[in-house]
Design a protein around this motif. Structure first.
Motif: not given
Length: 276
Positions: A152-153, A158-159, A182-184, A217-218
């Motif tokens: 799911s993560r 992806e979305l 994780a998103r970065a 992250v920035a």
């Protein structure tokens, strides 16, 4: 007076009948809908369990019993836990079912006039196996849920950074919610390669949906802009709220070479003017 050997033989001969009794009782304690195929599989497994249990009564070492039971039951346990939506569904019926199981076996011991010592041995062996079953069920449930959560993560990642085409050669990359490491990483390893394959002239990175962003992250996000520039793609930034822009500047992250706009519309209009 009966013997354990006689008791074990009785279990083997009457395993299916005893398994049916256990199934009927267990179904009345489960608070989720069980598919008919699962019920039939449980019916077969219950009958086989009594035969398996009878074999363990001839084994002295509990370690050996545990190994045999795990080998025998693991596939069945995995199928059971995959049907449960939450851990409480797995645990809640256990005490009542265990008590019913113990009463059923204890009654047979009394009917066959086993000695107190033999009866205790039988009940202890039963409870030992039931405890292993519960332990393994919980462990397998956790692994199953962790796997589902990880899948799911990945879907959410992806979305979370869709590439939205606006016009030929121009896309918007809207960033929404909280940007974590994780998103970065996903942006750098998945989104950027996808963008590089699209023959683009301009990417507008929109920050208007960003809730929070930390220093590390920035830095990653603005590293992405550098990668895009190396690919020959013009990068514009839109939607930087004053407090977010101030936070970035105060922490030494420079985007002086990046054109910024208050919203996506302004960024698109500016690009249209540049290419005329």
């Amino acid at each position: 007076m009966g013997s354990i050997q006689d008791f074990a033989s009785y279990l083997k001969q009457n395993g299916e009948e005893l398994g049916e009794k256990l199934l009927v009782y267990s179904l009345g304690k489960v608070d989720v809908e069980i598919p008919q195929a699962m019920i039939e599989e449980s019916r077969r497994n219950n009958g086989r369990f009594f035969k398996f249990f009878s074999d363990t009564l001839h084994v002295e070492e509990e370690i050996s019993v545990e190994e045999k039971f795990l080998k025998w039951s693991r596939e069945n346990i995995e199928e059971q836990v995959s049907m449960m939506d939450k851990l409480s569904s797995l645990i809640r019926p256990y005490p009542d079912t265990r008590m019913y199981f113990s009463d059923l076996i204890g009654t047979i011991c009394l009917q066959m006039e086993l000695s107190t010592k033999d009866t205790l041995f039988v009940l202890n062996r039963l409870n030992f196996i039931l405890d292993i079953n519960m332990r393994e069920s919980i462990l397998l449930f956790e692994r199953y849920k962790n796997r589902i959560n990880e899948e799911s993560r990945k879907e959410i990642l992806e979305l979370s950074a869709p590439i939205v085409p606006i016009q030929p050669g121009v896309v918007v990359l809207p960033l929404v919610g909280k940007i974590d490491s994780a998103r970065a990483e996903h942006l750098m390893t998945k989104t950027i390669p996808a963008i590089s394959d699209m023959d683009l002239d301009c990417v507008i990175i929109d920050f208007s949906g960003i809730v929070t962003i930390d220093n590390e992250v920035a830095g990653h996000v603005f590293d992405i802009t550098n990668v895009l520039k190396l690919l020959g793609i013009d990068v514009n930034v839109s939607g930087l709220r004053p407090e977010l822009a101030q936070h970035i500047v105060l922490n030494g992250i420079s985007f002086k070479d990046i054109q910024t706009f208050s919203n996506v519309e302004q960024a698109i209009k500016n690009w249209d003017v540049e290419i005329l």
